[in-house]
Design a protein around this motif. Structure first.
Motif, mmCIF file in Angstrom:
data_model
loop_
_atom_site.group_PDB
_atom_site.id
_atom_site.type_symbol
_atom_site.label_atom_id
_atom_site.label_comp_id
_atom_site.label_asym_id
_atom_site.label_seq_id
_atom_site.Cartn_x
_atom_site.Cartn_y
_atom_site.Cartn_z
ATOM 1 N N GLU A 49 -3.126 -13.203 53.792
ATOM 2 C CA GLU A 49 -4.189 -14.240 53.849
ATOM 3 C C GLU A 49 -4.520 -15.028 52.500
ATOM 4 N N GLY A 50 -3.783 -14.889 51.601
ATOM 5 C CA GLY A 50 -3.934 -15.723 50.479
ATOM 6 C C GLY A 50 -2.673 -16.611 50.318
ATOM 7 N N GLY A 51 -1.992 -16.583 51.391
ATOM 8 C CA GLY A 51 -0.887 -17.607 51.480
ATOM 9 C C GLY A 51 0.615 -17.133 50.790
ATOM 10 N N LEU A 52 0.495 -15.902 50.646
ATOM 11 C CA LEU A 52 1.862 -15.436 49.760
ATOM 12 C C LEU A 52 2.907 -14.574 50.984
ATOM 13 N N ASN A 53 4.135 -14.970 50.703
ATOM 14 C CA ASN A 53 5.130 -14.383 51.385
ATOM 15 C C ASN A 53 5.814 -13.258 50.746
ATOM 16 N N LEU A 54 5.833 -12.273 50.991
ATOM 17 C CA LEU A 54 6.697 -11.061 50.567
ATOM 18 C C LEU A 54 8.133 -11.076 50.731
ATOM 19 N N ARG A 55 8.911 -10.879 50.007
ATOM 20 C CA ARG A 55 10.338 -10.718 50.223
ATOM 21 C C ARG A 55 10.692 -9.392 50.348
ATOM 22 N N GLY A 56 10.208 -8.393 49.996
ATOM 23 C CA GLY A 56 10.287 -6.951 49.939
ATOM 24 C C GLY A 56 9.362 -6.200 49.619
ATOM 25 N N VAL A 57 9.155 -4.920 50.228
ATOM 26 C CA VAL A 57 8.216 -3.855 49.504
ATOM 27 C C VAL A 57 8.909 -2.512 49.634
ATOM 28 N N THR A 58 8.687 -1.944 48.626
ATOM 29 C CA THR A 58 9.220 -0.426 48.484
ATOM 30 C C THR A 58 8.039 0.575 48.064
ATOM 31 N N ALA A 59 7.936 1.520 48.728
ATOM 32 C CA ALA A 59 6.626 2.225 48.116
ATOM 33 C C ALA A 59 6.978 3.874 48.321
ATOM 34 N N THR A 60 6.116 4.605 47.496
ATOM 35 C CA THR A 60 6.289 6.089 47.591
ATOM 36 C C THR A 60 4.947 6.786 47.463
ATOM 37 N N VAL A 61 4.742 8.035 47.800
ATOM 38 C CA VAL A 61 3.725 8.748 47.573
ATOM 39 C C VAL A 61 4.113 9.970 46.572
ATOM 40 N N LEU A 62 3.106 10.345 45.580
ATOM 41 C CA LEU A 62 3.345 11.142 45.098
ATOM 42 C C LEU A 62 2.027 12.138 44.875
ATOM 43 N N GLY A 63 1.788 13.043 45.520
ATOM 44 C CA GLY A 63 0.700 13.809 45.669
ATOM 45 C C GLY A 63 -0.223 13.023 46.450
ATOM 46 N N THR A 64 -1.431 12.620 45.852
ATOM 47 C CA THR A 64 -2.472 11.741 46.247
ATOM 48 C C THR A 64 -2.420 10.264 45.988
#
Length: 88
Positions: A49-64
């Motif tokens: 919505e802010g007009g930004l283009n992501l080139r990639g995303v990597t994410a992880t979850v540790l506990g909460t």
């Protein structure tokens, strides 16, 4: 796939030797917070919505907690992303 953040010549050379393409313009923003269903979708929607283009995303979850790296095209895009995400 991308590796971020790279700091200094030694890490940049190691990434190149491992087969990664090194680009001087790609920037990453690290985001952390409480994990919940849809949190990454909400954050990426705000960036779009802010007009930004992501080139990639990597994410992880540790506990909460979650942690994510979001790659953007330039330092100015990364700065703008941080402004948007701090308001989210």
């Amino acid at each position: 796939m991308f590796v971020a953040p790279l700091q200094g010549d030694r890490e940049t050379r190691a990434a190149a030797q491992a087969g990664f393409n090194v680009t001087p313009s790609l920037r990453a923003v690290r985001v952390t917070g409480k994990d919940r269903p849809g949190v990454i979708a909400e954050l990426t929607q705000k960036l779009a919505e802010g007009g930004l283009n992501l080139r990639g995303v990597t994410a992880t979850v540790l506990g909460t907690e979650f942690g994510a790296y979001m790659a953007l095209d330039s330092l100015s895009d990364a700065d703008r992303a941080m402004e948007i995400l701090q308001k989210a």
